[in-house]
Design a protein around this motif. Sequence first.
Motif, mmCIF file in Angstrom:
data_model
loop_
_atom_site.group_PDB
_atom_site.id
_atom_site.type_symbol
_atom_site.label_atom_id
_atom_site.label_comp_id
_atom_site.label_asym_id
_atom_site.label_seq_id
_atom_site.Cartn_x
_atom_site.Cartn_y
_atom_site.Cartn_z
ATOM 1 N N ASP A 12 0.812 -1.205 0.000
ATOM 2 C CA ASP A 12 0.000 0.000 0.000
ATOM 3 C C ASP A 12 0.848 1.259 0.000
ATOM 4 N N LEU A 14 0.981 4.504 1.792
ATOM 5 C CA LEU A 14 0.367 5.005 3.017
ATOM 6 C C LEU A 14 0.196 6.515 2.919
ATOM 7 N N ARG A 48 -20.178 9.340 0.757
ATOM 8 C CA ARG A 48 -20.151 8.749 2.093
ATOM 9 C C ARG A 48 -18.728 8.396 2.513
ATOM 10 N N ARG A 52 -14.686 9.389 5.786
ATOM 11 C CA ARG A 52 -13.831 8.482 6.568
ATOM 12 C C ARG A 52 -12.401 9.019 6.634
ATOM 13 N N ARG A 53 -11.728 8.786 7.794
ATOM 14 C CA ARG A 53 -10.314 9.153 7.910
ATOM 15 C C ARG A 53 -9.437 7.988 7.481
ATOM 16 N N ARG A 54 -9.950 6.777 7.608
ATOM 17 C CA ARG A 54 -9.202 5.562 7.286
ATOM 18 C C ARG A 54 -9.949 4.811 6.215
ATOM 19 N N LEU A 55 -9.220 4.399 5.210
ATOM 20 C CA LEU A 55 -9.919 3.769 4.099
ATOM 21 C C LEU A 55 -8.897 3.161 3.158
ATOM 22 N N ARG A 56 -9.157 1.946 2.746
ATOM 23 C CA ARG A 56 -8.268 1.318 1.768
ATOM 24 C C ARG A 56 -8.892 1.512 0.400
ATOM 25 N N LEU A 66 -3.528 2.913 1.482
ATOM 26 C CA LEU A 66 -4.239 2.995 2.756
ATOM 27 C C LEU A 66 -4.240 4.463 3.158
ATOM 28 N N ARG A 71 -7.197 12.784 12.733
ATOM 29 C CA ARG A 71 -8.633 13.080 12.894
ATOM 30 C C ARG A 71 -8.962 14.503 12.454
ATOM 31 N N ASP B 132 -14.052 4.833 11.598
ATOM 32 C CA ASP B 132 -13.696 4.755 10.184
ATOM 33 C C ASP B 132 -14.493 3.673 9.470
ATOM 34 N N ASP B 158 -20.654 -1.552 7.578
ATOM 35 C CA ASP B 158 -19.654 -2.009 6.616
ATOM 36 C C ASP B 158 -19.543 -3.527 6.632
ATOM 37 N N CYS B 210 -8.743 -5.955 9.491
ATOM 38 C CA CYS B 210 -7.386 -5.644 9.008
ATOM 39 C C CYS B 210 -7.438 -5.130 7.576
ATOM 40 N N ALA B 211 -8.218 -5.776 6.736
ATOM 41 C CA ALA B 211 -8.282 -5.385 5.324
ATOM 42 C C ALA B 211 -8.901 -3.999 5.172
ATOM 43 N N ALA B 212 -9.819 -3.651 6.063
ATOM 44 C CA ALA B 212 -10.516 -2.373 5.912
ATOM 45 C C ALA B 212 -9.672 -1.195 6.400
ATOM 46 N N VAL B 213 -9.006 -1.330 7.536
ATOM 47 C CA VAL B 213 -8.400 -0.131 8.142
ATOM 48 C C VAL B 213 -6.963 -0.257 8.642
ATOM 49 N N LEU B 214 -6.383 -1.450 8.616
ATOM 50 C CA LEU B 214 -5.044 -1.562 9.204
ATOM 51 C C LEU B 214 -3.949 -1.720 8.153
ATOM 52 N N ILE B 215 -2.756 -1.334 8.555
ATOM 53 C CA ILE B 215 -1.586 -1.493 7.692
ATOM 54 C C ILE B 215 -1.314 -2.981 7.491
#
Lengths: 161, 217
Positions: A12, A14, A48, A52-56, A66, A71, B132, B158, B210-215
């Motif tokens: 990813d 980052l 929507r 979000r702050r976090r999103l892949r 990622l 925040r 998130d 989600d 993990c897949a959605a929000v973690l490294i």
Amino acid sequence: MTAPAGLQSDEDVLVSTLVGSRLDHDLGHRLHHMEHDGTVETVRLETRDMTRRRLRVVTDRGTPCLIALPRSEQLFDGAILLLDAHRAIVVRALEQAWLRLRPASLPDALQLGYAAGNLHWKVRFDGGDVEVALEAPRQAYLDRVRDLIADGRVTIVETGA
Amino acid sequence: MNDLSPSRQPVPPHPANAARIGIGGPVGSGKTALIEALLPVFQRRGISVAVVTNDLVTAEDAERLRRSGIIDPARVLAVEAGACPHTVIREDPTLNILAADELDARFPGLELVIIESGGDNLASTFSLDLVDWWIFVIDVAGGGDIPRKRGPGVLQCDLLVVNKVDLAPHVGVDLDAMLEEARAVRGGSPLLATACRAGINIEAVADAICAAVLIRR
Ligand SMILES: Nc1nc2c(ncn2[C@@H]2O[C@H](COP(=O)(O)OP(=O)(O)OP(=O)(O)O)[C@@H](O)[C@H]2O)c(=O)[nH]1
Ligand SMILES: [Mg+2]
């Protein structure tokens, strides 16, 4: 924010802070040149997902990212996620779809307004109409006011947009 | 290695703060049980986790987690939600945001904060200002017709978790039909069937988080 040499393609990117906006004069200028070289990648996001702050996400060129913003930061249309000598990644917001509803009378408007508030719909007003931001399938919204619609007390205004 | 220029060591990139996920759902569906099952999985994977619980007027769930021995008690904070459990996760999530900020400050390198909503009804949803990504937990014993009721929680989350699948034969629920219906109302969005007490499918829930929000590691 530079991608280290030898970055594997399945790793990813980052994004821990936003670089800026494509509307910024200097950044926009740089992006414009890079677009000619074909090194600008785009991430398309639903409205929507922009909150979000976090999103892949995956760019239109297949680069996985990622997004992990502090925040205090928020995504927006034209936000630049990455900008280095070889590559830029820019966010594009998909257009928000709206459902436009028109109450037939003041009492009907009261009922429609109550329903929208009670269901926590995201709305905006235009003249006497209510526009509902569609964050789920359109039918799911229509189902909630089906009696009002069946009785002709609320009509759907087709916007074509 | 006592190198004088540690900055030359490639430091793995790290976000400024932990990811925040929500776990909501009706009273007793197994939200705390899911957290209890997930914590050892995250521990095995070397992921640093903290938890915020929301109860009406007590800290029941927080106390249960602190006593469990599966997490450092200091990593569990309780927010009292008062009479309206959905308000503190949607309209005014300030208390939960402050609690999560506090955990971020207390534990450098924290990667994940799990926020358990107080048990509510099928209409409760999380604000994306607070989390998130969020899970809604329903359970088989609550009735096979729950997905059909199209609660906003069931539709918008989600990941939908259908818990207590071990109970299906005892409560006369056709599990396959229930899952099929849940898939249909969600338009194909993710769904997992679990039995938290027996540890069934917990790894899959952890994988989804993990897949959605973690490294990736
Ligand atoms: N048979 C069975 N029981 C379960 C399962 N998961 C949870 N339970 C039981 O269900 C009850 C409620 O579980 P909790 O984890 O407390 O549920 P909760 O959603 O956190 O409840 P509130 O926070 O009060 O809304 C407990 O007695 C659990 O032991 C499961 O997979 N199978
Ligand atoms: Mg609980």
